[in-house]
Design a protein around this motif. Structure first.
Motif: not given
Lengths: 253, 130
Positions: A185, A233, A236, B50, B53, B101
């Protein structure tokens, strides 16, 4: 950046050139290439920048904080709240680790936004090692805290015994995906963002004085977006670390 | 308005003082909450983020499952079978990640709705009181 590429290179434009690793100080120890590269240089810069910001700005210890001290205090409180809310007060033991991680990634992303600099986090090996440290650390914490009982994490409660073997394998794979998704990610966001910026910058040069204004306007917007992504990021990454820590510390979830 | 009413009755009883302090605390808390929205809401601000992700969660499942199967095949020499099996298991694990999630995101949204709901009710109550 693109202008330099288009005019200087002569062999066309290469949006991936910015991610190339260059050896600054070639070093070879026992057949291992441990050269000091531009990536290593920027990691050192990031560490120095974080240290300067936190240590130097706090050296005054003013009761009414100045500008720099405010930034340091705000970042401390931001991460402290994040850890407390997501991992509970038991997780505060790991605050130094999460804070270091957050600040390192945040500064690496932000320093990468400076033109001509290098984005450390745009390489998957860097983000993967960061994620692996989190993964291994959290697993060790889980085993220390719960002993062999930590393995119950892989056995979903209330499932029929017949399905258990299948479910356990799936749960183990799901657990093993954590470092992969965490690192992919961060790396993919940084890589995609910087490549996109470069491609749009090349449009500005290619379209010239007449048509270049539209992509230039888009560039301004994208640059703002990239700053947001750089912060997000890091956030997260840190918050998922907290969530994993929480899973390891308080197993009933 | 509240400030004036507080300053206007100097013969307030200690109990009253306590409740007033409580009210002031609530007021401050509310103002603080209004002024800095939780970072979570910025995190969910970008729908693209989102989507990305969730996609990585699934992709990671495929990668890990496929990789495990591939190495097991290489180690045990069992042709493509373990790779295929573990690829499917990886897909299942990825799906599990996605669902988890989604559940977490749902809970966050509901928390936020409940919180803002409570705040509104709180504000309404305060308005009717004063």
């Amino acid at each position: 950046m693109a202008a330099e590429n288009a005019s200087g290179g002569g062999h066309g434009f290469d949006p991936m050139h910015q991610f190339e690793i260059q050896r600054i100080l070639p070093l070879n120890i026992g057949g291992l290439d441990v050269s000091f590269t531009n990536s290593a240089l920027f990691m050192v810069i990031v560490v120095i920048a974080v240290s300067l910001m936190t240590i130097a700005s706090m050296s005054g210890r003013a009761l009414v904080p100045g500008r720099m001290q405010s930034i340091a205090e705000l970042s401390y409180e931001f991460v402290a709240n994040m850890v407390r809310e997501n991992a509970g007060s038991a997780g505060m033991k790991f605050f130094p680790f999460v804070f270091t991680l957050f600040m390192f990634i945040l500064f690496a992303n932000m320093i990468g936004m400076i033109p001509f600099s290098f984005t450390v986090t745009s390489h998957i090996i860097v983000t993967f090692v960061l994620a692996l440290v989190v993964f291994v650390g959290v697993t060790i914490v889980g085993f220390i805290k719960h002993g062999a009982g930590f393995l119950r994490l892989f056995a979903p409660s209330g499932a029929p015994m017949v399905l258990m073997p299948l479910l356990i394998v799936i749960e183990v794979i799901s657990y093993l995906t954590r470092p992969v998704s965490l690192s992919v990610r961060l790396f993919a966001n940084m890589l995609a963002g910087h490549t996109m910026l470069k491609v749009f910058a090349s449009f500005v040069v290619m379209l010239g004085v007449w048509g270049g204004w539209l992509p230039l306007a888009a560039m301004v917007a994208f640059t703002g977006l990239e700053f947001l992504v750089a912060f997000l990021q890091a956030y997260v990454f840190a918050i998922l670390t907290c969530i994993y820590l929480n899973d390891a510390l308080h197993m009933h979830h | 308005m509240r400030k004036r009413s507080g300053a206007d009755d100097p013969d307030a009883k200690p109990a009253d003082l306590d409740s007033r302090r409580q009210a002031l605390g609530d007021l401050l808390e509310g103002a603080r909450k209004r002024n800095d929205p939780p970072p979570e809401s910025t995190a969910r601000g970008s729908a693209l983020g989102t989507a990305f992700k969730v996609a990585t969660e699934f992709l990671a499942g495929l990668l890990v499952g496929g990789g495990m199967g591939w190495y097991l095949d290489k180690w045990l020499g069992t042709g493509p079978f373990l790779f295929l099996l573990f690829f499917a298991l990886g897909a299942a694990a990825g799906m599990l990640n996605v669902i988890r999630h989604a559940i977490r995101m749902n809970r966050d949204v509901q928390d936020e709705i409940a919180k803002s709901d409570g705040e509104h009710r709180h504000e309404a109550g305060r308005r009717s009181r004063s």
